[in-house]
Motif scaffolding. Sequence first.
Motif, PDB file in Angstrom:
ATOM      1  N   LEU A 204     -11.983  10.104  -3.677  1.00  0.00           N
ATOM      2  CA  LEU A 204     -12.180   8.927  -4.519  1.00  0.00           C
ATOM      3  C   LEU A 204     -13.533   8.275  -4.229  1.00  0.00           C
ATOM      4  O   LEU A 204     -14.259   7.859  -5.141  1.00  0.00           O
ATOM      5  CB  LEU A 204     -11.046   7.930  -4.289  1.00  0.00           C
ATOM      6  CG  LEU A 204      -9.660   8.366  -4.782  1.00  0.00           C
ATOM      7  CD1 LEU A 204      -8.601   7.345  -4.386  1.00  0.00           C
ATOM      8  CD2 LEU A 204      -9.661   8.555  -6.296  1.00  0.00           C
ATOM      9  N   GLY A 205     -13.867   8.188  -2.948  1.00  0.00           N
ATOM     10  CA  GLY A 205     -15.167   7.632  -2.593  1.00  0.00           C
ATOM     11  C   GLY A 205     -16.311   8.452  -3.158  1.00  0.00           C
ATOM     12  O   GLY A 205     -17.331   7.896  -3.585  1.00  0.00           O
ATOM     13  N   LEU A 206     -16.146   9.774  -3.198  1.00  0.00           N
ATOM     14  CA  LEU A 206     -17.181  10.641  -3.749  1.00  0.00           C
ATOM     15  C   LEU A 206     -17.435  10.331  -5.222  1.00  0.00           C
ATOM     16  O   LEU A 206     -18.578  10.377  -5.688  1.00  0.00           O
ATOM     17  CB  LEU A 206     -16.773  12.104  -3.570  1.00  0.00           C
ATOM     18  CG  LEU A 206     -17.752  13.160  -4.106  1.00  0.00           C
ATOM     19  CD1 LEU A 206     -19.097  13.041  -3.407  1.00  0.00           C
ATOM     20  CD2 LEU A 206     -17.161  14.562  -3.923  1.00  0.00           C
ATOM     21  N   GLY A 207     -16.377  10.011  -5.957  1.00  0.00           N
ATOM     22  CA  GLY A 207     -16.549   9.657  -7.366  1.00  0.00           C
ATOM     23  C   GLY A 207     -17.444   8.451  -7.541  1.00  0.00           C
ATOM     24  O   GLY A 207     -18.347   8.441  -8.388  1.00  0.00           O
TER      25      GLY A 207
ATOM     26  N   VAL B 155       0.854  -1.197   0.000  1.00  0.00           N
ATOM     27  CA  VAL B 155       0.000   0.000   0.000  1.00  0.00           C
ATOM     28  C   VAL B 155       0.888   1.245   0.000  1.00  0.00           C
ATOM     29  O   VAL B 155       1.742   1.392   0.870  1.00  0.00           O
ATOM     30  CB  VAL B 155      -0.924   0.012   1.234  1.00  0.00           C
ATOM     31  CG1 VAL B 155      -1.796   1.260   1.226  1.00  0.00           C
ATOM     32  CG2 VAL B 155      -1.778  -1.245   1.262  1.00  0.00           C
ATOM     33  N   PRO B 156       0.710   2.150  -0.960  1.00  0.00           N
ATOM     34  CA  PRO B 156       1.515   3.370  -0.985  1.00  0.00           C
ATOM     35  C   PRO B 156       1.285   4.213   0.269  1.00  0.00           C
ATOM     36  O   PRO B 156       0.183   4.203   0.837  1.00  0.00           O
ATOM     37  CB  PRO B 156       1.001   4.111  -2.231  1.00  0.00           C
ATOM     38  CG  PRO B 156       0.338   3.059  -3.060  1.00  0.00           C
ATOM     39  CD  PRO B 156      -0.222   2.073  -2.091  1.00  0.00           C
ATOM     40  N   PRO B 157       2.303   4.932   0.711  1.00  0.00           N
ATOM     41  CA  PRO B 157       2.132   5.804   1.881  1.00  0.00           C
ATOM     42  C   PRO B 157       0.991   6.796   1.668  1.00  0.00           C
ATOM     43  O   PRO B 157       0.885   7.420   0.615  1.00  0.00           O
ATOM     44  CB  PRO B 157       3.478   6.525   1.975  1.00  0.00           C
ATOM     45  CG  PRO B 157       4.450   5.620   1.289  1.00  0.00           C
ATOM     46  CD  PRO B 157       3.678   4.959   0.184  1.00  0.00           C
ATOM     47  N   GLY B 158       0.126   6.911   2.650  1.00  0.00           N
ATOM     48  CA  GLY B 158      -1.015   7.814   2.562  1.00  0.00           C
ATOM     49  C   GLY B 158      -2.292   7.151   2.096  1.00  0.00           C
ATOM     50  O   GLY B 158      -3.377   7.723   2.207  1.00  0.00           O
ATOM     51  N   ASP B 159      -2.174   5.927   1.525  1.00  0.00           N
ATOM     52  CA  ASP B 159      -3.362   5.222   1.034  1.00  0.00           C
ATOM     53  C   ASP B 159      -3.869   4.171   2.020  1.00  0.00           C
ATOM     54  O   ASP B 159      -4.792   3.422   1.704  1.00  0.00           O
ATOM     55  CB  ASP B 159      -3.065   4.540  -0.309  1.00  0.00           C
ATOM     56  CG  ASP B 159      -3.046   5.538  -1.463  1.00  0.00           C
ATOM     57  OD1 ASP B 159      -3.280   6.738  -1.204  1.00  0.00           O
ATOM     58  OD2 ASP B 159      -2.793   5.122  -2.602  1.00  0.00           O
ATOM     59  N   GLU B 160      -3.255   4.113   3.195  1.00  0.00           N
ATOM     60  CA  GLU B 160      -3.666   3.115   4.168  1.00  0.00           C
ATOM     61  C   GLU B 160      -5.050   3.464   4.738  1.00  0.00           C
ATOM     62  O   GLU B 160      -5.527   4.576   4.631  1.00  0.00           O
ATOM     63  CB  GLU B 160      -2.660   3.035   5.328  1.00  0.00           C
ATOM     64  CG  GLU B 160      -1.219   2.820   4.910  1.00  0.00           C
ATOM     65  CD  GLU B 160      -0.453   4.124   4.733  1.00  0.00           C
ATOM     66  OE1 GLU B 160      -1.113   5.191   4.593  1.00  0.00           O
ATOM     67  OE2 GLU B 160       0.781   4.075   4.727  1.00  0.00           O
ATOM     68  N   GLY B 161      -5.649   2.485   5.374  1.00  0.00           N
ATOM     69  CA  GLY B 161      -6.878   2.743   6.116  1.00  0.00           C
ATOM     70  C   GLY B 161      -8.113   2.845   5.247  1.00  0.00           C
ATOM     71  O   GLY B 161      -8.507   1.898   4.573  1.00  0.00           O
ATOM     72  N   LEU B 162      -8.741   4.024   5.257  1.00  0.00           N
ATOM     73  CA  LEU B 162     -10.048   4.213   4.634  1.00  0.00           C
ATOM     74  C   LEU B 162     -10.041   3.881   3.154  1.00  0.00           C
ATOM     75  O   LEU B 162     -10.983   3.243   2.650  1.00  0.00           O
ATOM     76  CB  LEU B 162     -10.521   5.650   4.851  1.00  0.00           C
ATOM     77  CG  LEU B 162     -11.881   6.007   4.237  1.00  0.00           C
ATOM     78  CD1 LEU B 162     -12.986   5.123   4.803  1.00  0.00           C
ATOM     79  CD2 LEU B 162     -12.191   7.484   4.465  1.00  0.00           C
ATOM     80  N   LEU B 163      -9.009   4.297   2.421  1.00  0.00           N
ATOM     81  CA  LEU B 163      -8.989   4.058   0.981  1.00  0.00           C
ATOM     82  C   LEU B 163      -8.932   2.562   0.673  1.00  0.00           C
ATOM     83  O   LEU B 163      -9.569   2.093  -0.278  1.00  0.00           O
ATOM     84  CB  LEU B 163      -7.813   4.785   0.332  1.00  0.00           C
ATOM     85  CG  LEU B 163      -7.733   4.690  -1.196  1.00  0.00           C
ATOM     86  CD1 LEU B 163      -9.042   5.104  -1.835  1.00  0.00           C
ATOM     87  CD2 LEU B 163      -6.576   5.532  -1.737  1.00  0.00           C
ATOM     88  N   VAL B 164      -8.186   1.818   1.471  1.00  0.00           N
ATOM     89  CA  VAL B 164      -8.135   0.361   1.283  1.00  0.00           C
ATOM     90  C   VAL B 164      -9.531  -0.229   1.462  1.00  0.00           C
ATOM     91  O   VAL B 164      -9.984  -1.056   0.671  1.00  0.00           O
ATOM     92  CB  VAL B 164      -7.143  -0.276   2.274  1.00  0.00           C
ATOM     93  CG1 VAL B 164      -7.266  -1.802   2.248  1.00  0.00           C
ATOM     94  CG2 VAL B 164      -5.713   0.138   1.949  1.00  0.00           C
TER      95      VAL B 164
ATOM     96  N   THR C 151      -1.729  17.816  -4.057  1.00  0.00           N
ATOM     97  CA  THR C 151      -2.333  16.497  -4.243  1.00  0.00           C
ATOM     98  C   THR C 151      -2.891  16.003  -2.924  1.00  0.00           C
ATOM     99  O   THR C 151      -2.181  15.967  -1.923  1.00  0.00           O
ATOM    100  CB  THR C 151      -1.274  15.501  -4.758  1.00  0.00           C
ATOM    101  OG1 THR C 151      -0.738  15.980  -5.992  1.00  0.00           O
ATOM    102  CG2 THR C 151      -1.902  14.130  -4.980  1.00  0.00           C
ATOM    103  N   PRO C 152      -4.170  15.647  -2.862  1.00  0.00           N
ATOM    104  CA  PRO C 152      -4.748  15.172  -1.605  1.00  0.00           C
ATOM    105  C   PRO C 152      -4.119  13.854  -1.171  1.00  0.00           C
ATOM    106  O   PRO C 152      -3.763  13.018  -2.012  1.00  0.00           O
ATOM    107  CB  PRO C 152      -6.228  15.012  -1.934  1.00  0.00           C
ATOM    108  CG  PRO C 152      -6.266  14.800  -3.407  1.00  0.00           C
ATOM    109  CD  PRO C 152      -5.148  15.611  -3.967  1.00  0.00           C
ATOM    110  N   VAL C 153      -3.989  13.665   0.121  1.00  0.00           N
ATOM    111  CA  VAL C 153      -3.430  12.435   0.665  1.00  0.00           C
ATOM    112  C   VAL C 153      -4.300  11.970   1.826  1.00  0.00           C
ATOM    113  O   VAL C 153      -5.138  12.713   2.339  1.00  0.00           O
ATOM    114  CB  VAL C 153      -1.972  12.623   1.145  1.00  0.00           C
ATOM    115  CG1 VAL C 153      -1.058  12.966  -0.019  1.00  0.00           C
ATOM    116  CG2 VAL C 153      -1.897  13.715   2.205  1.00  0.00           C
ATOM    117  N   GLY C 154      -4.091  10.738   2.233  1.00  0.00           N
ATOM    118  CA  GLY C 154      -4.753  10.220   3.412  1.00  0.00           C
ATOM    119  C   GLY C 154      -6.265  10.193   3.286  1.00  0.00           C
ATOM    120  O   GLY C 154      -6.827   9.832   2.252  1.00  0.00           O
TER     121      GLY C 154
END
Length: 219
Positions: free
Chosen positions: A190-193, A111-120, A180-183
């Motif tokens: 992304l979820g909004l899309g 998992v790239p840094p900043g993409d952990e947690g909710l995005l996963v 660029t948004p992170v976290g």
Amino acid sequence: MTAPARPGWLVPTGLILLSAIPVLGGALRMGVLTGAAAASAADARFTDSPVPIVVHVVGATVYCVLGAFQFAPRFRRRRPGWHRAAGRYVLVPCGLAAALSGIWMTVAYPVPPGDEGLLVVLRLVFGAAMAAAIVLGVLAARRRDITAHRAWMIRGYAIGAGAGTQALVHLPHALLFEVTPVGVERALLLGLGWVINLAVAEWVIRHGRGARRPVPVAA
């Protein structure tokens, strides 16, 4: 094309244009894998294990572009055989390949840094939802429940086309904040899309043209 026929092609044309954003991104990713483009450190997870990303890019590209033609009512009615064959032999396999490979990459790739947690979590949820919608659409077609088939296939396509809407959602953020948004912020955008696409899909299912009109099954 006559004037009355043009409106029937507005939706598929718009969907193809929306799909052009992720399709271009997938082409760039494939360029990295083939050596046609320079790879960055972030691309190492793809170059070390290219099969999932190749399956995902090819599956999603075919699903989004070819699937757009299923939203052309006149074309679909004139060629019901094509509608069924394309759905059964191309769109369903490609849609499932895109959804399941997306889940595969989320679980197996670093998992790239900043993409952990909710995005996963979001990627797993929407990937599973896309696969489930396609399967439910196929099952509905087999029992000749055309209304349910149509609804589930629209939902599956809406999730699959989410990457295009996500790029459009990111654009105002980039223009306003120039970062660029992170976290969590990136996850929410992304979820909004996906949420926007599903909201539009539900409106189309309930109120769109042909909402109560039987259509030929695609599986």
